[in-house]
Design an enzyme around this catalytic site. Structure first.
Site, short mmCIF file in Angstrom:
data_model
loop_
_atom_site.label_atom_id
_atom_site.label_comp_id
_atom_site.label_asym_id
_atom_site.label_seq_id
_atom_site.Cartn_x
_atom_site.Cartn_y
_atom_site.Cartn_z
N THR A 32 -23.20 80.21 -48.61
CA THR A 32 -23.50 78.66 -49.56
C THR A 32 -22.86 77.74 -49.68
OG1 THR A 32 -21.37 79.91 -51.06
CG2 THR A 32 -23.73 80.63 -51.28
N GLY A 33 -22.42 77.90 -48.46
CA GLY A 33 -21.57 76.22 -47.98
C GLY A 33 -22.62 75.40 -47.22
N TYR A 34 -22.12 73.96 -45.94
CA TYR A 34 -22.81 73.49 -46.09
C TYR A 34 -23.89 73.86 -44.35
CZ TYR A 34 -22.94 68.69 -43.99
OH TYR A 34 -24.04 67.14 -43.29
N LYS B 134 -10.11 80.50 -34.10
CA LYS B 134 -11.00 80.61 -33.23
C LYS B 134 -11.31 81.71 -32.25
CE LYS B 134 -13.74 77.64 -35.80
NZ LYS B 134 -15.05 76.09 -35.33
N ARG C 231 -12.64 85.28 -31.44
CA ARG C 231 -13.25 85.48 -30.45
C ARG C 231 -12.58 86.99 -29.79
NH1 ARG C 231 -15.57 80.94 -26.73
NH2 ARG C 231 -16.70 79.37 -27.77
#
Length: 313
Positions: free
Chosen positions: A12-14, A138, A142
Site C-alpha cells: 500500500t506504499g508509494y 539495507k 543483504r
C-alpha cells in the site's frame, strides 16, 4: 512458462502499490500482505481495497507473528518488500530481517527483492553521516539474505522522479519552484532519473528472468541520464520562463547540516553524493545488468513528458 506468484510486503506504499499493479498487468497472481497496523490508516485501507478490486489477493500477516509471515510466504514464489527507508515517511528497514527468517523457514521462495530501489548500496560504503544509517541497515538485510542462501535480485532505481524531478531536486519541496532555485555545485554532474511506474514495470520483469538472478539490476534509461541543469532547462522550456538560479558548493551544502533537523541532514547527505560526487553515474554498468537493455520493449517515460503534469493550468 508459468508466471510466478508474487507477494508484496508493503503493497500500500508509494512504490508498493505500483509494484502490485505492475505485477497484475504482467499476469502474475499477486498477493498483498495486510498488516494489523494499517487497519487504522484510512488511506492505506482504501489503497488496499482498490488493489483488491484490480485483482490482488489480500493475505493477513504481521512482523510480530512469525507463523503468519511463514504462511503468507508459502503462498508465493516471489517476495518483494518495498518498505520505506525514507526518514520523513517511515523507516522500518530492519523489520525485513524477520521476513528473511520467514522466507528461510518456508523454503519455497525462488526470488526475494528487498527494499532497495535507490542507490547501489555496495558502492556507498563511504556515505556520509547520518545518511549512512540507511545504507548500513539495507546492507545488514543483504547480508542476512545471502547468508541464508535466499535467491535475490537487488533493484538500483536511482532517483525516483516523483521525489527528484517534480521538485527539480530542490530541498524541502516536491513541486517545481516558481521563481528561485538552487543548483548543487556546477549543476553538470549526470544523474539518473526514473519514472516511478517504470521502476515497478522493470522490477516485475526481473522476477522470472534467470539473467537477473542473484544480481543487481540497474535502471538507467539512457535518455533520462541528465544533469540538474539539463533537467531545469527542460522545465524552463515547458513553462516558457527562466528561473533565478543560485549555486552552492558541496562544502556549503554540507555546512547546512549544522542548522537543520536529523531528517534534513539525511537528505542533504543523499543530495551531496548524487549531485556532487556523481555516485549514480561514476561507474559503468554491463548491458546484461541494465534494465532498458534487458527489456527494450518497455517504452520508458522521458522526463520532459513526466514534467508536463506539473505545468500550471
Amino acid at each position: 512458462m508459468a508466471k510466478g506468484k508474487v507477494l508484496v510486503v508493503g503493497g500500500t506504499g508509494y512504490i508498493g502499490r505500483r509494484l502490485v499493479e505492475a505485477s497484475l498487468r504482467q499476469g502474475h497472481e499477486t498477493f498483498v500482505l495486510q498488516r494489523p497496523e494499517i487497519c487504522f490508516d484510512i488511506d492505506k485501507i482504501q489503497t488496499l481495497l482498490a488493489l483488491k478490486k484490480k485483482g490482488a489477493r489480500v493475505v493477513e500477516g504481521s512482523f510480530s507473528d512469525h507463523r503468519s509471515l511463514v504462511q503468507a510466504v508459502k503462498m508465493a514464489d516471489v517476495v518483494i518488500c518495498p518498505m520505506s527507508g525514507l526518514h520523513f515517511r517511515t523507516h522500518n528497514l530492519l523489520l525485513q530481517l524477520k521476513l528473511v527468517e520467514a522466507i528461510k523457514e518456508a523454503g519455497n521462495i525462488k526470488r526475494f527483492l528487498p527494499s532497495e530501489f535507490g542507490m547501489d548500496l555496495a558502492r556507498m560504503k563511504d556515505h556520509l553521516k547520518p545518511g549512512n544509517v540507511t545504507v548500513h541497515e539495507k546492507m545488514e538485510v543483504r547480508n542476512a539474505i545471502e547468508d541464508a542462501n535466499i535467491p535475490f535480485t537487488y533493484i538500483s532505481a536511482n532517483c525516483l522522479a516523483g521525489y527528484f524531478v517534480g521538485s527539480l531536486s530542490q530541498l524541502g519541496t516536491l513541486v517545481p519552484p516558481k521563481d528561485n532555485l538552487t543548483i548543487y555545485g556546477d549543476g553538470n554532474v549526470k544523474v539518473v532519473y526514473v519514472d516511478d511506474d517504470d521502476v515497478a514495470t522493470y522490477t516485475i520483469k526481473t522476477i522470472d528472468d534467470p539473467r537477473t538472478l542473484n544480481k543487481t539490476l540497474y535502471i538507467r534509461p539512457p535518455e533520462n541520464i541528465l544533469s540538474q541543469r539539463e533537467l531545469i532547462g527542460i522545465w524552463e522550456k515547458l513553462i516558457g520562463k527562466e528561473l533565478n538560479k543560485k549555486s552552492i558548493s558541496g562544502q556549503e551544502l554540507l555546512d547546512m547540516k549544522g542548522d537543520v533537523d536529523y531528517v534534513t541532514q539525511v537528505i542533504i547527505c543523499r543530495v551531496y553524493h548524487i549531485f556532487i560526487d556523481g555516485c549514480l553515474t561514476n561507474f559503468k554498468v554491463a548491458e546484461d545488468e541494465e534494465a532498458s537493455k534487458l527489456y527494450p520493449e518497455v517504452n520508458y517515460k522521458r522526463m520532459d513528458e513526466f514534467l508536463k503534469i506539473y505545468i500550471p493550468n
